[in-house]
Design a protein around this motif. Structure first.
Motif, mmCIF file in Angstrom:
data_model
loop_
_atom_site.group_PDB
_atom_site.id
_atom_site.type_symbol
_atom_site.label_atom_id
_atom_site.label_comp_id
_atom_site.label_asym_id
_atom_site.label_seq_id
_atom_site.Cartn_x
_atom_site.Cartn_y
_atom_site.Cartn_z
ATOM 1 N N THR A 171 11.745 -8.496 2.327
ATOM 2 C CA THR A 171 11.509 -9.413 3.427
ATOM 3 C C THR A 171 11.146 -8.667 4.689
ATOM 4 O OG1 THR A 171 13.226 -10.855 2.280
ATOM 5 C CG2 THR A 171 12.855 -11.184 4.576
ATOM 6 N N ILE A 172 11.645 -7.505 4.846
ATOM 7 C CA ILE A 172 11.541 -6.832 6.188
ATOM 8 C C ILE A 172 9.859 -6.615 6.092
ATOM 9 C CG2 ILE A 172 11.772 -4.860 7.365
ATOM 10 C CD1 ILE A 172 14.609 -5.284 6.541
ATOM 11 N N GLY A 173 9.605 -5.951 4.926
ATOM 12 C CA GLY A 173 8.163 -5.441 4.863
ATOM 13 C C GLY A 173 7.237 -6.577 5.135
ATOM 14 N N MET A 174 7.429 -7.961 4.483
ATOM 15 C CA MET A 174 6.502 -8.749 4.517
ATOM 16 C C MET A 174 6.646 -9.584 5.904
ATOM 17 S SD MET A 174 7.353 -11.010 1.278
ATOM 18 C CE MET A 174 5.970 -12.298 1.384
ATOM 19 N N ALA A 175 7.636 -9.607 6.652
ATOM 20 C CA ALA A 175 7.815 -10.097 8.205
ATOM 21 C C ALA A 175 7.032 -9.185 9.020
ATOM 22 C CB ALA A 175 9.243 -9.965 8.401
ATOM 23 N N PHE A 176 7.188 -7.869 8.674
ATOM 24 C CA PHE A 176 6.022 -7.036 9.482
ATOM 25 C C PHE A 176 4.604 -6.950 9.166
ATOM 26 C CE2 PHE A 176 10.170 -5.106 10.712
ATOM 27 C CZ PHE A 176 10.040 -4.920 12.164
ATOM 28 N N GLY A 177 4.454 -6.959 7.828
ATOM 29 C CA GLY A 177 3.157 -6.798 7.505
ATOM 30 C C GLY A 177 2.212 -8.194 7.471
ATOM 31 N N ALA A 178 2.769 -9.434 7.420
ATOM 32 C CA ALA A 178 1.932 -10.604 7.527
ATOM 33 C C ALA A 178 1.118 -10.689 8.534
ATOM 34 C CB ALA A 178 2.672 -11.886 7.158
ATOM 35 N N PRO A 179 1.652 -10.645 9.947
ATOM 36 C CA PRO A 179 0.859 -10.880 11.257
ATOM 37 C C PRO A 179 -0.288 -9.805 11.239
ATOM 38 C CG PRO A 179 3.208 -10.846 11.749
ATOM 39 C CD PRO A 179 3.064 -10.455 10.342
ATOM 40 N N LEU A 193 -6.158 -8.170 10.451
ATOM 41 C CA LEU A 193 -7.446 -7.598 9.771
ATOM 42 C C LEU A 193 -8.172 -8.496 9.260
ATOM 43 C CD1 LEU A 193 -5.167 -4.842 7.564
ATOM 44 C CD2 LEU A 193 -6.577 -4.559 9.871
ATOM 45 N N VAL A 194 -7.721 -9.866 8.740
ATOM 46 C CA VAL A 194 -8.731 -10.577 8.171
ATOM 47 C C VAL A 194 -9.600 -11.159 9.398
ATOM 48 C CG1 VAL A 194 -8.879 -13.297 7.198
ATOM 49 C CG2 VAL A 194 -7.237 -11.382 6.309
ATOM 50 N N ASP A 195 -9.032 -11.458 10.733
ATOM 51 C CA ASP A 195 -9.695 -12.090 11.773
ATOM 52 C C ASP A 195 -10.771 -11.066 12.223
ATOM 53 O OD1 ASP A 195 -8.033 -14.291 11.856
ATOM 54 O OD2 ASP A 195 -6.887 -13.324 13.273
ATOM 55 N N VAL A 196 -10.548 -9.629 12.117
ATOM 56 C CA VAL A 196 -11.252 -8.566 12.662
ATOM 57 C C VAL A 196 -12.201 -8.269 11.783
ATOM 58 C CG1 VAL A 196 -11.590 -6.218 13.635
ATOM 59 C CG2 VAL A 196 -9.675 -7.752 14.298
ATOM 60 N N GLY A 222 -5.704 -16.412 11.664
ATOM 61 C CA GLY A 222 -5.362 -15.210 10.669
ATOM 62 C C GLY A 222 -3.950 -14.719 11.130
ATOM 63 N N GLU A 223 -3.950 -14.155 12.336
ATOM 64 C CA GLU A 223 -2.816 -13.433 12.961
ATOM 65 C C GLU A 223 -1.728 -14.449 13.188
ATOM 66 O OE1 GLU A 223 -1.645 -10.707 16.862
ATOM 67 O OE2 GLU A 223 -3.340 -11.296 16.638
ATOM 68 N N ALA A 224 -2.084 -15.634 13.660
ATOM 69 C CA ALA A 224 -1.071 -16.628 13.897
ATOM 70 C C ALA A 224 -0.568 -17.308 12.787
ATOM 71 C CB ALA A 224 -1.811 -17.839 14.577
ATOM 72 N N MET A 225 -1.299 -17.423 11.618
ATOM 73 C CA MET A 225 -0.740 -17.928 10.122
ATOM 74 C C MET A 225 0.246 -16.657 9.778
ATOM 75 S SD MET A 225 -1.584 -21.027 9.330
ATOM 76 C CE MET A 225 -2.624 -22.297 9.549
ATOM 77 N N GLY A 226 -0.201 -15.638 9.978
ATOM 78 C CA GLY A 226 0.665 -14.409 9.395
ATOM 79 C C GLY A 226 1.984 -14.444 10.065
ATOM 80 N N TRP A 227 1.981 -14.685 11.510
ATOM 81 C CA TRP A 227 3.415 -14.877 12.408
ATOM 82 C C TRP A 227 4.242 -16.365 11.759
ATOM 83 C CZ3 TRP A 227 6.077 -11.425 14.807
ATOM 84 C CH2 TRP A 227 5.124 -10.249 15.424
ATOM 85 N N TYR A 228 3.503 -17.097 11.509
ATOM 86 C CA TYR A 228 3.819 -18.519 10.880
ATOM 87 C C TYR A 228 4.575 -17.830 9.637
ATOM 88 C CZ TYR A 228 4.165 -22.957 8.513
ATOM 89 O OH TYR A 228 4.395 -24.067 7.712
#
Length: 447
Positions: free
Chosen positions: A59-67, A72-75, A361-367
């Motif tokens: 969970t910790i890894g996914m929480a940090f990794g998703a945004p 990266l997808v955005d850029v 992409g970043e926003a969906m990651g934070w979501y």
């Protein structure tokens, strides 16, 4: 309601393929949680607390990794952003079964960071593959697919552990998760308007207006201290975040809290009444209601503020704590279950409309991270309430907490709306009435 909208979306081949790929691509991660728990408890002969620690590490890894992965997808685009995940998934989960417990925890964090970001990629792609007025229906279809996935995934994990072995099962999880990333790379759905496969309005000239937020110049921090440069750079990078976005992220956190807490509460109520064997009946009602709710919400012609939906769901789970058997618990779960998919659909729709494409992409990651954090908090919090007070407390206190969270979000959004500068100096009475109606329904403000 417009059920024909489903036919219109499913008639588009690329959208239909993306939804099907997304549903199957989520299965490995949905199965991984149960399989890891069984591996730690059965194969490694450790405690459930140790299994919980591994789950928390993921969970910790996914929480940090998703945004980060979303950015990266955005850029860099989808294929370059997914390549590290495709490699990491198969390497990490092929090695994980052979590691000691301490190294397994480390591997779980790495696996979470590099997990294929199915959720954020699919939602980001759908936001540009369908017109804005059909996003609600597209997200509803994706939410229903996710619901089906989370019904299949845990059962698949148990099947792998019991019929083969947890070691082989984890290797299969790694290979299939990596293959899911490969499928997405091959399919390569668009993530920005103008890319191949994105929706283009016929007869509308494409324009790129100045974005007052995204095109804001970075502050000149030369000669400043390292701390000031770090703070200023972070503020500039997160300039797309405002009160409305934070409120929606709070909604997704609350949704994760309610869903995880409710699942734990269901098990506790069934154990209290010594009918754990009938738990499947409850989940049929719970998941079935969510699918029906998603179908109905996707057919609506107007959006509903996700904070109102979360508040209603939080209140409606409270009576579930007083059920005495599987049938009463299942029946009491229907009303809150009807709101599960709509909460997730509406919040994703609002995020897509509140954030520029360049940051979506970043926003969906934070979501996704906020929902993951809510789920991680919900299970232990509900468990503590159940242990300290009783099974009913898991539903009641989670419901009250998320109800208060919804009120705070609604008040914050109301204040933010009042403080926004007016786009025009004058409005007609008719347009004012329309705006007020939109506020009530929660129609998102497009960027």
């Amino acid at each position: 309601m417009n059920f024909a909208a489903y036919r219109e979306i499913l008639a588009v081949g690329p959208v239909r393929r993306l939804l099907i790929v997304a549903m199957f691509a989520r299965i490995p991660h949905a199965a991984a949680g149960v399989l890891l728990t069984l591996h730690v408890v059965e194969t490694m002969q450790l405690s459930y607390a140790s299994a919980g620690l591994v789950a928390a590490a993921i969970t910790i890894g996914m929480a940090f990794g998703a945004p980060w992965r979303g950015r990266l997808v955005d850029v860099y685009g989808l294929r370059k952003a997914l390549l590290p995940s495709v490699v990491a998934e198969v390497v990490v989960w092929s090695l994980a079964p052979f590691l000691s417990f301490q190294l397994l925890v480390v591997a779980a964090v790495i696996g979470g960071i590099f997990a294929v970001p199915i959720f954020s990629v699919v939602r980001q792609a759908l936001s540009v593959m369908v017109p804005q007025e059909q996003r609600r229906t597209a997200y509803a279809l994706d939410s229903m697919g996710a619901e089906i996935t989370f019904m299949i995934g845990p059962a698949a994990g148990v099947l792998l552990a019991t019929t083969i072995h947890t070691v082989v099962g984890l290797v299969i999880i790694g290979v299939t998760a990596s293959m899911a990333g490969v499928f997405l790379m091959v399919f390569n759905p668009p993530t920005r308007t103008g890319q191949k496969g994105s929706f283009v309005s016929v007869g509308v000239v494409e324009a790129h207006p100045l974005d007052a937020v995204e095109d804001r110049e970075a502050p000149d921090l030369s000669g400043k201290s390292a701390l000031v440069r770090l703070w200023g750079g972070t503020r500039h990078n997160l300039r797309w975040v405002n009160i409305a976005v934070l409120a929606i992220l709070g909604t997704s956190l609350g949704a994760g809290l309610v869903l995880a807490g409710t699942n734990v509460g269901m098990v506790a109520v069934m154990r209290e009444n010594e009918v754990v064997g009938d738990l499947g009946i409850v989940f049929i009602f719970w998941c079935g209601a969510s699918i029906v709710g998603g179908i109905l919400y996707g057919a609506l012609k107007r959006s509903v503020n996700p904070l109102w939906l979360l508040m209603a769901m939080a209140i409606l789970i409270i009576p579930m704590g007083f059920a005495t058997n599987a049938w009463t618990l299942g029946l009491l779960s229907i009303l809150p279950g009807l709101l599960c998919a709509p909460v997730l659909t509406s919040s994703a729709e609002h995020i897509a409309d509140l954030v520029s494409e360049r940051r979506r992409g970043e926003a969906m990651g934070w979501y996704g991270s906020s929902m993951t954090i809510g789920s991680a908090m919900g299970s232990p919090f509900a468990g503590a309430m159940i242990d300290g007070i009783g099974p009913w407390a898991g539903f009641a206190i989670i419901g009250l907490v998320c109800g208060v969270l919804s009120i705070i979000g609604l008040v914050s959004m109301a204040i933010w709306r009042r403080r926004k500068p007016l786009i025009t100096d004058t409005k007609s009475t008719e347009s004012k009435q329309t705006d007020n109606f939109d506020d009530l329904l929660g129609e998102p403000d497009p960027v």
